[in-house]
Design a protein around this motif. Structure first.
Motif, PDB file in Angstrom:
ATOM      1  N   GLY A  67     -49.124   3.489  -9.575  1.00  0.00           N
ATOM      2  CA  GLY A  67     -49.492   4.784  -9.034  1.00  0.00           C
ATOM      3  C   GLY A  67     -49.278   4.819  -7.531  1.00  0.00           C
ATOM      4  N   PHE A  68     -49.928   5.792  -6.887  1.00  0.00           N
ATOM      5  CA  PHE A  68     -49.745   5.962  -5.450  1.00  0.00           C
ATOM      6  C   PHE A  68     -51.092   6.167  -4.770  1.00  0.00           C
ATOM      7  N   ILE A  69     -51.174   5.695  -3.524  1.00  0.00           N
ATOM      8  CA  ILE A  69     -52.372   5.906  -2.707  1.00  0.00           C
ATOM      9  C   ILE A  69     -52.259   7.286  -2.071  1.00  0.00           C
ATOM     10  N   SER A  70     -53.317   8.048  -2.160  1.00  0.00           N
ATOM     11  CA  SER A  70     -53.289   9.433  -1.695  1.00  0.00           C
ATOM     12  C   SER A  70     -53.030   9.511  -0.188  1.00  0.00           C
ATOM     13  N   PRO A  71     -52.195  10.469   0.237  1.00  0.00           N
ATOM     14  CA  PRO A  71     -51.991  10.699   1.681  1.00  0.00           C
ATOM     15  C   PRO A  71     -53.295  11.036   2.402  1.00  0.00           C
ATOM     16  N   VAL A  72     -54.239  11.645   1.667  1.00  0.00           N
ATOM     17  CA  VAL A  72     -55.540  11.946   2.265  1.00  0.00           C
ATOM     18  C   VAL A  72     -56.230  10.661   2.713  1.00  0.00           C
ATOM     19  N   VAL A  73     -55.925   9.546   2.048  1.00  0.00           N
ATOM     20  CA  VAL A  73     -56.511   8.256   2.384  1.00  0.00           C
ATOM     21  C   VAL A  73     -55.717   7.551   3.469  1.00  0.00           C
ATOM     22  N   LYS A 116     -42.352  19.883  -8.946  1.00  0.00           N
ATOM     23  CA  LYS A 116     -43.285  18.919  -8.357  1.00  0.00           C
ATOM     24  C   LYS A 116     -42.554  18.108  -7.284  1.00  0.00           C
ATOM     25  N   ARG A 138     -44.974   8.910   0.415  1.00  0.00           N
ATOM     26  CA  ARG A 138     -45.666   8.295  -0.714  1.00  0.00           C
ATOM     27  C   ARG A 138     -45.799   6.793  -0.469  1.00  0.00           C
ATOM     28  N   TRP A 139     -47.018   6.283  -0.793  1.00  0.00           N
ATOM     29  CA  TRP A 139     -47.290   4.844  -0.637  1.00  0.00           C
ATOM     30  C   TRP A 139     -47.658   4.278  -2.004  1.00  0.00           C
TER      31      TRP A 139
END
Length: 746
Positions: free
Chosen positions: A536-542, A728, A529-530
């Motif tokens: 919030g968090f930046i998506s791993p997809v990104v 989750k 997780r970033w």
């Protein structure tokens, strides 16, 4: 002064010509300006000097009858006037002195000699006036007899000629010095050679034209050994950088070649050819004189040529250094540095640039030619490509070689475009004994009125080229601002990711995995997780593709492995020693030579059983470089590590490679699990579970969110599940709390 005052010198009066003699601006006469408010003085003076010849040249007269009229004549013709015979008292008592002052200070006429005359001795100028305004002589009209007038004129002409020669020499020398000070300019040799001709003209006191010539192999970037014009002056100026034999003068061609052959000076009645040589840098200087030169001038010229030969050598050496810095030695085209300068010149010019296009042309798979056929073949191919582009695109397109296999073009859009350039590569190229077909990829950038600097234009063209390389449909791309915005965004994200990782801001979360029969927790998947700056968090997809693109995934992946093993050890120490942890592995990690040792060290240092670590790979990773993946996984499997395929069924993996992999588990992708409750057939999920059972592999369903999904997957024979139905993803502290309070569904 009246005619009677010349009687003692037995002046023979000549008949006056009708009207006044016109002013001449040529080199056949000495131009004399008579300034006096007494018209008779003009007549007498002109008659007294009409037969005077000095150095083969007669006198030509101009006339002014007041100080203001004199200033007007001097403003228009002052540069060609040798002597000013100037009356002191005219419209005012000091009108002549004011003319002298304005000549020197306002008109900057320092070469013409001034002879002051006055009929009133009481108006003689002060000594400081004579010095300050550089006045040659001062006479009263009564003492200025014909013989004294002749003496004064002759002495003043000699003084004028000496000053003129010095000033002309200074101009020639300044041109050479300026050329030496700007040797990195494109035409430094040209400037030097022009200065040579100018200096020779000054030294011999004649307005000579000429050319400086040399063999191409000696000083120019040309393969032939023809003689070229390096610099020129006078009527020959248009021949600079052209072959000598293009001159429409057989005598010049013959005599220059003879001089270079004899390596000696040639003197003739109306021309001279001077030889210059220093350390092998030789040249011939043809000077068109119109008349022969005397022995003194010959000696002076020979000393001069000897002294400037060293300067000629230096200019050529600097020219070669400049070429090394700004020219590609293989193709003789401008290199990247010069190409950027060419783009800067476009920005600095006032020309309309909106129709101009910059193109980068990349030769595809050029490294294969170097590797397969040798570097010589590769070099010959590049030369052939450069020659074809030059021959077909012509002078309308400026070009350079800006990379090993990349050419740059600048020209109008009707020439520099995909169709025109692609047409150049439809037929193969001859490279030594090889005939090679060539394909290219092209990036284009249209120049706008608000043109950027050269480096930025090159960057934008390169962005378009890189975009074209990734395209599956076309071999070219035109630059658009959004491309750069996306690139800038990507670079900014990578920079921020690197910073945040260094500052340990990245987090490792865990999602529990359960046994479908007992619903007890059997393991968890480690998920990176970033945190985003704004929350919030930046998506791993990104960010995962960015980490892979930048190579940062190697360092991040190592940290994830170490952190996952460390956290699992803490759980084992609490008595949860049956749990395993799954870690995702990307292709760049497999390419890392240290990857296998890295995994082993993480297990050894944490002290956990290797079978408790499960490495998850996707089908795309397997198919990227199958052999590297298979070899690495076999080595780790032998060490005891478990292997799982993530998102199975979403890729296009070959079953032959699937059989080669030392797998323990198949993960059924969430998209197939969703089909269970969406009214669609769960055929694919059933097939994957069945395939896993046939291969003796465990299966785990991802994305299980509803009870009916879990029940259906259990009926299909699936072993495990993970998803929001159970838990989750959560930080490690929450995972501890979850495990303490979790109880399987009864």
């Amino acid at each position: 002064m009246n005619p009677a005052e010349y009687d003692n010198d037995e002046l023979i009066f000549l008949e006056e010509e009708e009207g006044q003699q016109e002013h001449h601006e040529d080199n056949d006469t000495w131009n004399v300006l008579i300034v006096d408010d007494d018209e008779e003085i003009h007549t007498v003076t002109r008659l007294a000097l009409s037969d005077l010849v000095v150095n083969g040249r007669k006198l030509s007269f101009s006339h002014a009858y007041s100080g203001e009229e004199a200033i007007k004549v001097l403003s228009e013709h002052g540069s060609s006037i040798a002597i000013v015979l100037l009356d002191v008292v005219m419209e005012t008592d000091d009108a002549g002195l004011q003319v002298a002052k304005r000549m020197r200070e306002e008109l900057n006429l320092h070469e013409p000699r001034i002879i002051l005359r006055t009929g009133q001795p009481g108006y003689a100028p002060e000594e400081n006036v004579i010095k300050e305004y550089d006045i040659n002589d001062y006479k009263t009209k009564t003492e200025l007899t014909r013989s004294k007038l002749l003496t004064t004129i002759i002495a003043s002409l000699r003084s004028y000629q000496q000053i003129l020669t010095i000033n002309q020499s200074r101009v020639g020398l300044e041109k050479i010095i300026a050329s030496a000070a700007n040797l990195l300019e494109e035409h430094s040799i040209k400037g030097f050679c022009e200065g040579v001709v100018t200096q020779i003209s000054s030294l011999i006191g004649l307005d000579a034209g000429g050319v400086v010539c040399a063999r191409a192999g000696s000083v120019l970037d040309r393969e032939d050994d023809a003689v070229y014009v390096l610099g020129a002056a006078g009527q020959f100026a248009t021949y600079i950088n052209k072959r000598l034999d293009s001159l429409h003068d057989d005598k010049i061609i013959r005599e220059v070649n003879l001089c270079l052959q004899k390596r000696d000076h040639i003197y003739a009645e109306d021309f001279s050819v001077l030889y210059m040589n220093s350390s092998g840098y030789e040249a011939a200087v043809y000077v068109q004189l119109g008349s022969s030169i005397n022995v003194v001038h010959r000696q002076l010229l020979e000393v001069f040529m000897t002294s400037i030969s060293v300067g000629y050598e230096n200019v050529n050496l600097f020219h070669q250094l400049r070429n090394a810095a700004f020219r590609d030695m293989l193709t003789k085209l401008p290199n990247r540095n010069e190409f950027i300068n060419m783009l800067d010149e476009i920005e600095d010019s006032s020309a309309d640039i909106e129709d101009l296009v910059v193109a980068l042309v990349d030769v595809n798979h050029f490294s294969d030619i170097n590797d397969g056929l040798g570097q010589d073949a590769g070099n010959l191919l590049l030369i052939a490509i450069a020659e074809r582009m030059q021959n077909n695109l012509g002078d309308a397109v400026r070009m350079g070689r800006i990379g090993a296999d990349v050419f740059g073009l600048i020209g109008s859009g009707d020439v520099v475009n995909p169709d025109t350039i692609s047409a150049l590569f439809t037929s193969p190229f001859k490279a030594g004994d090889h005939t090679l077909p060539v394909n290219v990829t092209m990036g284009f950038c249209r120049l706008m009125s608000e043109c950027c600097n050269g480096l930025n234009i090159l960057k934008q063209s390169n962005i378009a080229l890189n975009r074209a390389k990734r395209s599956l449909t076309a071999n070219y791309e035109y630059y658009a601002p959004e491309m750069e915005e996306k690139t800038t965004w990507r670079l900014g994200m990578i920079r921020q990711l690197r910073t945040d990782f260094a500052e340990r801001k990245l987090q490792l979360w865990f999602q529990p995995q359960v046994d479908l029969v007992s619903e007890s927790v059997v393991g968890m998947e480690a998920l990176l997780r970033w945190p985003a700056p704004e929350g919030g968090f930046i998506s791993p997809v990104v960010f995962v593709p960015l980490a892979e693109y930048s190579g940062l995934i190697i360092e991040i992946g190592a940290w994830v492995l170490e952190e996952a093993c460390s956290k699992l050890k803490q759980l084992h120490d609490r008595g949860l020693d049956k749990l395993r942890v799954a870690v995702n592995i990307s292709m760049p990690q497999f390419r890392d030579p240290q990857f296998i040792d890295l995994v082993k060290n993480a297990l050894t240092e944490s002290g956990i059983d290797p079978k408790c670590l499960e490495l998850e790979i996707t089908e795309s990773v397997v198919m990227d470089e199958p052999q590297i993946v298979v070899d690495s996984l076999k080595a780790l499997k032998a060490f005891g590590v478990s292997i799982a395929i993530d998102d199975f069924g979403t890729g296009f993996s070959s079953l032959s490679y699937l059989q080669k992999l030392p797998l323990d588990r198949l993960k059924v992708d969430r998209s197939f699990v969703n089909d269970v409750t969406s009214g669609k057939s769960a055929f694919i999920a059933e097939t994957i579970v069945t395939l896993g059972n046939k291969l003796g592999l465990q299966t785990i369903a991802e994305g299980v969110e509803k009870r009916e999904q879990a029940s259906h997957m259990l009926r299909l024979g699936c072993d495990e599940a993970q998803g929001y139905l159970y838990a989750k993803p959560m930080p490690f502290d929450e995972l501890n709390h979850f495990l303490d309070n979790y109880s399987p569904r009864a």
